[in-house]
Design a protein around this motif. Structure first.
Motif, PDB file in Angstrom:
ATOM      1  N   LYS A 105      16.409   6.458  94.092  1.00  0.00           N
ATOM      2  CA  LYS A 105      16.456   7.325  95.276  1.00  0.00           C
ATOM      3  C   LYS A 105      16.909   6.536  96.500  1.00  0.00           C
ATOM      4  O   LYS A 105      16.350   5.486  96.819  1.00  0.00           O
ATOM      5  CB  LYS A 105      15.065   7.917  95.523  1.00  0.00           C
ATOM      6  CG  LYS A 105      14.931   8.730  96.818  1.00  0.00           C
ATOM      7  CD  LYS A 105      13.486   9.162  96.998  1.00  0.00           C
ATOM      8  CE  LYS A 105      13.258   9.792  98.365  1.00  0.00           C
ATOM      9  NZ  LYS A 105      11.831  10.142  98.585  1.00  0.00           N
ATOM     10  N   GLY A 121      13.860  13.972  97.819  1.00  0.00           N
ATOM     11  CA  GLY A 121      14.218  12.901  96.893  1.00  0.00           C
ATOM     12  C   GLY A 121      14.557  13.426  95.514  1.00  0.00           C
ATOM     13  O   GLY A 121      15.529  12.987  94.882  1.00  0.00           O
ATOM     14  N   SER A 158      11.741   5.695  92.407  1.00  0.00           N
ATOM     15  CA  SER A 158      11.848   6.341  93.715  1.00  0.00           C
ATOM     16  C   SER A 158      10.524   6.317  94.458  1.00  0.00           C
ATOM     17  O   SER A 158       9.449   6.307  93.859  1.00  0.00           O
ATOM     18  CB  SER A 158      12.279   7.809  93.533  1.00  0.00           C
ATOM     19  OG  SER A 158      11.468   8.456  92.567  1.00  0.00           O
TER      20      SER A 158
END
Length: 498
Positions: free
Chosen positions: A262, A347, A370
């Motif tokens: 991410k 995200g 992420s």
């Protein structure tokens, strides 16, 4: 960062002219004990070094630092004793050595040269701990203060060849450099690190390294190819999104591994704006992208016999007149539609595009990481990542993460939560209608974009990616570089075992 220079030494510790000698202490049942190759140092104190340390309050507890003047007993003017904590069975662990070496590196700040005996316990861990503990990010300071120790000589373990020790130092240094590169990206403020500049820095990291290829898709290419998630999140910013792809094809490459991270270069929450308190830490919301880019560069440096591709979907999530809204429906890469109920669940939108695209290349494994959910921090705290995905591969990733000292814990993806992200108007909603199991719901959402039959793992590093407290062990304030060492361990394991 200016990193210490490291070298293997077999010199007599009692006569080596350095600024300090580092020794380890263990927290034993009857008080502290010396660890590792401290015999020569102890002999210089006529066998009384431990008595001196005890008098000064040393206990051997983890990361305790006690400095002792040598008064001419050694060529070095100072002995620095660092606690390793309680031994595991009859020995100390690699992570104990790594943390003690990090604490020692901070204690050596401002010195020119030191010798460490901690490396005799575990060389690779001492290398990583020393380099990461000495890490400083001073690019934006008018006065950088005291520099890290310039050079550290490492006492080699009693077993093994010089050639093997040098190889260990080289590999462990490369791993530490990858973590440091990740930290540098995370610590760079968002006015200087935005999608286009991130793409430029990723390209620079890969430049000149054999086997690496970089492709950057700008907003026009993203629109043409249908990356609706990345484009949707980036709509509110004046700085348009990017998708970076860095590919390494190793010699005699066996398995193919996709890494997805991410890359929200700053996250205000968009229209669903975040509270002001703590929003400054959202400069770290691109930690996953930084980690996967640094890891593929590391794979090339270490020449893993793999094909590894890092995917970094990059966007800045801002509120403006052009921003995407709660209620919008986005068409993701591959055609699935998502109803946006909360623009702060951005995200998973950029990641879904990248995951779907990565699966088109037919990877044998896919790992995504992420800073995805605040629920991860609520569930597991600031130092333990949550790992979800295919059961067997999830457990493998979590175990390897713990083995290298990056705490990771396997978490489930309960089927009963899947219905909570059904949408009234689209294929999926980007959040559930409740707050329960938020980390797991996010993992279930991502699972919808992983191709059937691909073993995959999702590593939520919302807590572990950024440290806002005092330094500890080899962890400095700011970006931590988690989970680069986990990813490196997984790649090494796949290279060795398939």
């Amino acid at each position: 960062m200016t990193a210490p220079k490291l070298a293997i030494t077999d010199s007599d510790l009692s006569t080596t002219a350095v600024d300090a000698v580092v020794v380890g202490t263990i927290q034993g049942p009857d008080g502290p004990a010396l660890a590792g190759a401290a015999e020569a140092v102890n002999a210089a104190f006529d066998g009384g070094l431990l008595d001196v340390l005890t008098t000064l309050g040393a206990t051997g507890k983890a990361e305790e630092v006690v400095a002792v003047p040598t008064f001419g007993k050694l060529a070095a003017p100072l002995v620095i004793a660092v606690g390793l904590g309680k031994p595991t069975g009859d020995d100390v662990s690699e992570e104990q050595v790594r943390r003690a070496s990090g604490a020692a590196a901070r204690a050596l700040t401002g010195k020119k040269r030191a010798t460490s005996t901690l490396s005799a316990l575990h060389l690779g861990a001492a290398v990583e701990g020393t380099l990461l503990g000495a890490y400083q990010f001073t690019a934006y300071k008018s006065s950088a203060g005291e520099a890290p120790v310039v050079r550290v000589d490492l006492v080699a373990p009693a077993t093994g060849t010089v050639k093997a020790h040098r190889a260990t130092v080289k590999a462990s240094t490369a791993i530490a450099e990858a973590v440091a590169a990740t930290r540098d990206l995370i610590n760079t403020p968002p006015n200087d690190l935005y999608p286009a500049s991130f793409a430029e820095r990723a390209t620079a990291l890969a430049q000149g390294i054999d086997g690496l290829e970089v492709e950057v898709l700008d907003e026009k290419a993203l629109r043409k190819q249908g990356f609706g998630g990345i484009l949707g999140v980036g709509l509110g910013s004046s700085r348009p999104p990017r998708l970076v792809r860095v590919t390494y094809r190793g010699p005699k490459a066996g398995k193919k591994v996709a890494l997805v991270g991410k890359g929200i270069t700053f996250d205000t929450g968009g229209i669903s704006i975040k509270p002001a308190a703590g929003m400054d830490e959202m400069t770290s919301d691109m930690s996953g992208a930084a980690a996967v880019v640094a890891t593929v560069v590391l794979a090339a440096k270490l020449k893993y016999p793999l094909e590894v591709t890092a995917w970094a979907p990059l966007a800045e999530n801002m509120p403006s007149g052009t921003a995407y809204r709660p209620g919008d429906v986005l068409t993701m890469y591959g055609g699935k539609t998502v109803e946006v109920l909360n623009t702060d669940a951005e995200g998973r939108l950029v990641l879904s595009d990248a995951i779907a695209r990565a699966c088109e290349d037919g990877p044998d494994y896919l790992i995504e990481t992420s800073t995805l959910t605040g629920a991860q921090v609520v569930s597991l705290g600031k130092r333990t990542a949550g790992v979800m995905g295919s059961d067997e591969f999830r457990d493998r990733v979590a175990a390897l993460g713990r083995a290298v000292g990056e705490n990771a814990w396997a978490m489930p993806l309960p089927d009963e939560l899947r219905g909570d992200i059904d949408s009234r108007v689209a294929d999926l909603a980007n959040v559930a209608g409740h707050r329960f199991g938020g980390m797991l719901v996010a993992g279930i959402f991502l699972r919808e974009f992983v191709a059937d039959g691909v073993p995959w793992a999702h590593v939520d590093i919302a807590g572990p990616s950024f440290h806002n407290g005092a330094p500890h062990g080899y962890t400095t304030k700011g970006g931590t570089g988690v989970p680069v060492r986990t990813l490196a361990a997984v790649l090494a394991d796949i290279a060795a075992n398939g």
